[in-house]
Design a protein around this motif. Structure first.
Motif, mmCIF file in Angstrom:
data_model
loop_
_atom_site.group_PDB
_atom_site.id
_atom_site.type_symbol
_atom_site.label_atom_id
_atom_site.label_comp_id
_atom_site.label_asym_id
_atom_site.label_seq_id
_atom_site.Cartn_x
_atom_site.Cartn_y
_atom_site.Cartn_z
ATOM 1 N N ARG A 174 0.826 -1.206 0.000
ATOM 2 C CA ARG A 174 0.000 0.000 0.000
ATOM 3 C C ARG A 174 0.859 1.255 0.000
ATOM 4 N NH1 ARG A 174 -4.714 -1.752 4.330
ATOM 5 N NH2 ARG A 174 -5.589 -3.386 3.004
ATOM 6 N N ILE A 175 2.076 1.125 0.469
ATOM 7 C CA ILE A 175 2.965 2.277 0.445
ATOM 8 C C ILE A 175 3.852 2.243 -0.797
ATOM 9 C CG2 ILE A 175 4.857 3.427 1.658
ATOM 10 C CD1 ILE A 175 3.345 2.524 4.261
ATOM 11 N N ALA A 176 4.364 1.060 -1.101
ATOM 12 C CA ALA A 176 5.260 0.952 -2.266
ATOM 13 C C ALA A 176 4.547 1.372 -3.547
ATOM 14 C CB ALA A 176 5.781 -0.475 -2.395
ATOM 15 N N LEU A 177 3.255 1.106 -3.633
ATOM 16 C CA LEU A 177 2.520 1.400 -4.860
ATOM 17 C C LEU A 177 2.256 2.890 -5.067
ATOM 18 C CD1 LEU A 177 -0.023 -1.551 -4.949
ATOM 19 C CD2 LEU A 177 1.613 -0.961 -6.757
ATOM 20 N N VAL A 178 2.450 3.662 -4.020
ATOM 21 C CA VAL A 178 2.163 5.085 -4.183
ATOM 22 C C VAL A 178 3.424 5.936 -4.009
ATOM 23 C CG1 VAL A 178 1.516 5.605 -1.798
ATOM 24 C CG2 VAL A 178 0.352 6.788 -3.661
ATOM 25 N N HIS A 179 4.545 5.292 -3.702
ATOM 26 C CA HIS A 179 5.785 6.054 -3.552
ATOM 27 C C HIS A 179 6.913 5.472 -4.390
ATOM 28 C CE1 HIS A 179 4.488 8.927 -0.564
ATOM 29 N NE2 HIS A 179 3.869 7.953 0.085
ATOM 30 N N PRO A 180 6.729 5.465 -5.717
ATOM 31 C CA PRO A 180 7.808 4.928 -6.544
ATOM 32 C C PRO A 180 9.058 5.794 -6.478
ATOM 33 C CG PRO A 180 6.105 5.937 -7.914
ATOM 34 C CD PRO A 180 5.574 5.934 -6.513
ATOM 35 N N GLU A 181 8.899 7.018 -5.947
ATOM 36 C CA GLU A 181 10.060 7.919 -5.839
ATOM 37 C C GLU A 181 10.928 7.553 -4.635
ATOM 38 O OE1 GLU A 181 7.104 8.603 -4.732
ATOM 39 O OE2 GLU A 181 7.292 9.717 -2.857
ATOM 40 N N ILE A 182 10.480 6.544 -3.883
ATOM 41 C CA ILE A 182 11.283 6.076 -2.752
ATOM 42 C C ILE A 182 11.734 4.644 -3.030
ATOM 43 C CG2 ILE A 182 11.284 5.557 -0.272
ATOM 44 C CD1 ILE A 182 9.095 7.640 0.088
ATOM 45 N N GLY A 183 13.029 4.400 -2.872
ATOM 46 C CA GLY A 183 13.516 3.034 -3.003
ATOM 47 C C GLY A 183 13.069 2.248 -1.776
ATOM 48 N N MET A 184 12.502 1.072 -1.992
ATOM 49 C CA MET A 184 11.992 0.314 -0.853
ATOM 50 C C MET A 184 12.371 -1.152 -0.943
ATOM 51 S SD MET A 184 8.167 1.930 -0.304
ATOM 52 C CE MET A 184 7.839 0.927 1.134
ATOM 53 N N SER A 185 12.662 -1.755 0.200
ATOM 54 C CA SER A 185 12.925 -3.186 0.166
ATOM 55 C C SER A 185 12.202 -3.857 1.325
ATOM 56 C CB SER A 185 14.422 -3.472 0.259
ATOM 57 O OG SER A 185 14.865 -3.253 1.580
ATOM 58 N N PHE A 186 11.977 -5.139 1.164
ATOM 59 C CA PHE A 186 11.304 -5.916 2.210
ATOM 60 C C PHE A 186 12.011 -7.261 2.328
ATOM 61 C CE2 PHE A 186 7.089 -8.343 3.269
ATOM 62 C CZ PHE A 186 7.513 -8.525 4.578
ATOM 63 N N HIS A 187 12.517 -7.527 3.507
ATOM 64 C CA HIS A 187 13.114 -8.836 3.787
ATOM 65 C C HIS A 187 12.300 -9.527 4.855
ATOM 66 C CE1 HIS A 187 16.501 -6.933 1.766
ATOM 67 N NE2 HIS A 187 16.921 -8.161 1.512
ATOM 68 N N HIS A 188 11.995 -10.760 4.626
ATOM 69 C CA HIS A 188 11.263 -11.522 5.646
ATOM 70 C C HIS A 188 12.019 -12.807 5.939
ATOM 71 C CE1 HIS A 188 8.078 -14.232 7.219
ATOM 72 N NE2 HIS A 188 7.863 -13.165 7.944
ATOM 73 N N ASN A 189 12.291 -13.056 7.210
ATOM 74 C CA ASN A 189 13.164 -14.165 7.594
ATOM 75 C C ASN A 189 14.406 -14.129 6.705
ATOM 76 O OD1 ASN A 189 11.333 -14.729 9.533
ATOM 77 N ND2 ASN A 189 10.510 -16.575 8.572
ATOM 78 N N ASP A 190 14.668 -15.178 5.943
ATOM 79 C CA ASP A 190 15.896 -15.130 5.144
ATOM 80 C C ASP A 190 15.648 -14.747 3.697
ATOM 81 O OD1 ASP A 190 17.355 -15.888 7.358
ATOM 82 O OD2 ASP A 190 16.933 -18.024 6.980
ATOM 83 N N ASP A 191 14.432 -14.354 3.399
ATOM 84 C CA ASP A 191 14.112 -14.096 1.991
ATOM 85 C C ASP A 191 14.042 -12.612 1.670
ATOM 86 O OD1 ASP A 191 13.764 -16.838 1.480
ATOM 87 O OD2 ASP A 191 11.765 -16.745 2.381
ATOM 88 N N GLU A 192 14.565 -12.260 0.507
ATOM 89 C CA GLU A 192 14.332 -10.922 0.004
ATOM 90 C C GLU A 192 13.036 -10.965 -0.790
ATOM 91 O OE1 GLU A 192 17.346 -8.276 -2.079
ATOM 92 O OE2 GLU A 192 16.005 -8.828 -3.728
ATOM 93 N N ILE A 193 12.020 -10.293 -0.280
ATOM 94 C CA ILE A 193 10.717 -10.342 -0.940
ATOM 95 C C ILE A 193 10.663 -9.302 -2.056
ATOM 96 C CG2 ILE A 193 8.227 -10.287 -0.587
ATOM 97 C CD1 ILE A 193 9.619 -12.468 1.012
#
Ligand code: ADP
Ligand code: MG
Length: 634
Positions: A178-197
């Protein structure tokens, strides 16, 4: 009399307020990421463990805070974002109530590290349950890093209400999107446990959507653009043929804020009228810009509803904007609407074709044969199909159980679901579920007569009883039988699995990988042999009850069911898997059944744990007594 009213100590007041702001790990994610955006970050990284129960951490490169502000930030109603009530109407920031950090710190172990850009050192504060345990200078990069551990450590009631890790994970993911879809001007990453999502660089909106959902999306997007006096609508909708059975890729944003709105949903659906079949929802990503004073966002920090002044006018504008976009796309389907970038779409390799599944099946085997004792037990060649367990061995089905059925029916009237843990279901989360009590049309003194069953409409099995007849829904009945078997499978020390001649593979979505990992042990316990290696799901063996189904498709069906069912927090993982497998594998309405098959389904149903109710809580049997029938003729 003495005075009774006392002010609550701060840490108690905070804990109470926390209940409103922080319901689950996803709420923490939302608040922390919004703070990072308000701090002007161009890079935000989210790290979570175990669906956020163990850890939620957000690292940003925004403004940072001074040592004093860092302490202040944990006070309730401490905010740098508004100074007076008037500011409320000019809001350009996401947060403004100054409650989030105070609330989070009241119910978790928080470590805040932050550094102003022109400062040499940052400061680190440890706050546990609203108590500042330490504050020390620290060497660090510019910006802020907040880690929240052991959520609800001091509120066991709340902690126990959290869903399974898989459920919480899905909610984190949703909040991130919900945030990534409206802020493409911000680089974003999501890691969960050992995975880069996700690892999303700064990019354009279209690229962002495509990177989130995969390259295939590039061809599916139709741009929408409409500007009027009251609203500016932009974004993308999907071509009608890519409508989905669920609404999970439908997003509205207003002034960069995600919101939900059924009324506007309808406006979009309306624009697709005649283009998509009912029950299908075209994904959309629509962004509205309106004057801040024409909407009310000050409803509640966790709510996603927003009030619009000009509701009806906006409905009409959305509808026509989407219609226009689809129209343009229909007239000129090859027109390239936007040359924002080029994507690497891997070309179909020559000679690459869809592999047909090959399964070892004994062609002479009849799954419905009532004499099951001679069915082969080995996992190699032969298989029993509808029953994975063989009633002849572990349970006997004889007509006398039918009599017990009526006994059972009486007792079941109030008991809702025996298969699920307690049958309590949140209807909002999962509309598929329908829990009903059984109507008490059964009579204890009815006697049963065994006659050959007949199939009606390829959907129901008609079976005579001495005092009338029964109609049995074949799909629901089979679901019940399979569900019981899968659920009890562990207790049956018998091989129910069948090796595939060729290993089948499924390419998992990155975002689904964690769910697959959660699911795999349960699948394997139920007769699959599934391994996961770097995003590839390999199927080595399937339960014999898989029949001649395509293993890949069956597994994907099971997985989709799992995604839906795991939202139901009252089912444990094993029950969810059993339910998903049963629904995916049961013989559907429209399948013609032989006499033997009908006999088998009827017998096995009455031997099941709950012949009246399907594992989804739906009615399996309808009884028609002679009395009722006679009445009808009069
Ligand atoms: P609000 O966001 O409503 O102001 P919060 O409790 O979320 O309330 O945050 C309190 C204050 O802490 C913010 O107003 C802001 O000044 C500061 N703050 C919080 N997070 C950050 C961050 N990541 N970077 C810089 N400042 C922050
Ligand atoms: Mg905030």
């Amino acid at each position: 009399m003495s005075d009774l009213i006392k002010l609550l100590p701060d840490h108690i007041a905070n804990q109470i307020a926390a209940g409103e702001v922080v319901q689950r790990p996803a709420s923490v994610v939302k608040e922390l990421i919004e703070n990072a955006i308000d701090a002007g970050s161009s890079c935000i990284n989210l790290i979570a463990k175990d669906g956020g129960r163990t850890l939620v951490q957000v690292v940003d490169n925004g403004s940072g805070m001074s040592a004093t502000d860092a302490r202040m930030a944990f006070e309730r109603h401490a905010t740098s974002k508004i100074a007076n009530a008037n500011d409320l109407f000019l809001l350009h920031t996401k947060g403004f109530r100054g409650e989030a950090l105070a609330s989070i710190a009241a119910i978790a172990h928080v470590s805040l590290k932050t550094k102003l850009h022109d400062a040499e050192l940052g400061t680190e504060i440890i706050n546990e349950g609203s108590k500042i345990a330490s504050q020390e200078p620290v060497m660090m990069a510019n910006g802020t890093s907040i880690s929240v551990k052991n959520l609800f450590f001091n509120v066991p009631a709340r902690r126990n209400f959290l869903g399974k890790n898989a459920t919480e994970y899905r909610k984190l993911l949703e909040e991130f999107l919900r945030i990534a879809l409206v802020h493409p001007e911000i680089g974003m990453s999501f890691h969960h446990n050992d995975d880069e999502i996700y690892n999303l660089p700064i990019q354009g909106l279209r690229q962002r959507i495509v990177q989130i959902y995969g390259n295939k999306f590039n061809q599916r997007l139709v741009p929408v653009n409409e500007e009027t006096d009251i609203i500016k609508v932009s974004g993308f909708v999907l071509k009608p043929e890519f409508a989905k059975a669920s609404r999970d890729q439908s997003y509205f944003f207003v002034n960069n804020r995600y919101f939900k709105d059924r009324y506007f949903n309808h406006a979009v659906a309306n624009a697709y009228e005649g283009l998509v079949p009912s029950g299908k929802y075209p994904p959309y990503f629509l962004y509205f810009e309106v004057p801040t004073k024409s909407i009310d966002v000050n409803v509640h920090p966790t709510k996603t509803e927003i009030k619009f002044e000009e509701n009806q006018a906006i409905y009409a504008i959305i509808r026509s904007a989407v219609k226009l976009a689809l129209g343009q796309f229909n007239i000129a389907p090859t027109l390239d609407f936007e040359q924002e970038q080029s994507f690497n779409i891997p070309p179909l390799k020559k000679g690459e074709s869809v592999k047909l599944p090959e399964i070892a099946v004994d062609p002479n085997f009849n799954p419905f044969k009532p004499t099951r004792s001679n069915a082969p037990k080995s996992s190699g060649g032969g298989s029993r199909i509808i029953s994975s367990k063989g009633f002849g061995e572990s349970r006997t089905v004889d007509p006398s159980v039918w009599e017990n059925f009526y006994e059972g029916a009486k007792n079941e009237e109030t008991e809702i679901e025996s298969g699920t843990s307690d049958g309590h279901v949140d209807a909002d989360e999962n509309e598929e579920f329908e829990i009903k009590t059984v109507p008490s049309s059964m009579n204890n003194d009815l006697e049963i007569e065994r006659k050959k069953p007949t199939q009606i409409n390829e959907k129901y099995i008609l079976t005579s009883i001495k005092n009338g007849f029964l109609l049995i829904d074949q799909y629901r009945a089979h679901c019940r039988i399979l569900y019981d078997e899968f659920l009890n499978g562990e207790n049956v020390g018998e091989v129910r699995s069948q090796k595939l001649l060729f290993v089948e593979e499924i390419e998992a979505d990155k975002t689904d990988l964690f769910l697959w990992k959660e699911l795999a042990p349960e699948l394997n316990a139920a007769g699959f042999e599934v391994t996961i290696d770097a995003g590839k799901i390999s199927i080595l063996a399937v339960p014999v009850s898989l029949e001649d189904k395509n293993p890949q498709r069956a597994l994907v069906d099971i997985f989709d069911g799992f995604k839906t069912n795991q939202q139901n927090e009252d089912l444990d993982l094993k029950a969810v898997v059993a339910l998903s497998m049963a629904s995916a594998l049961a013989t559907k309405g429209g399948n013609k059944l032989t006499g033997e098959e009908m006999q088998y389904l009827t017998d096995a149903l009455f031997a099941s744990s709950s012949p009246q109710l399907s594992p989804h809580g739906k009615k399996i049997i309808e009884t028609f007594t002679m009395d009722e029938i006679t009445k009808r003729f009069n």
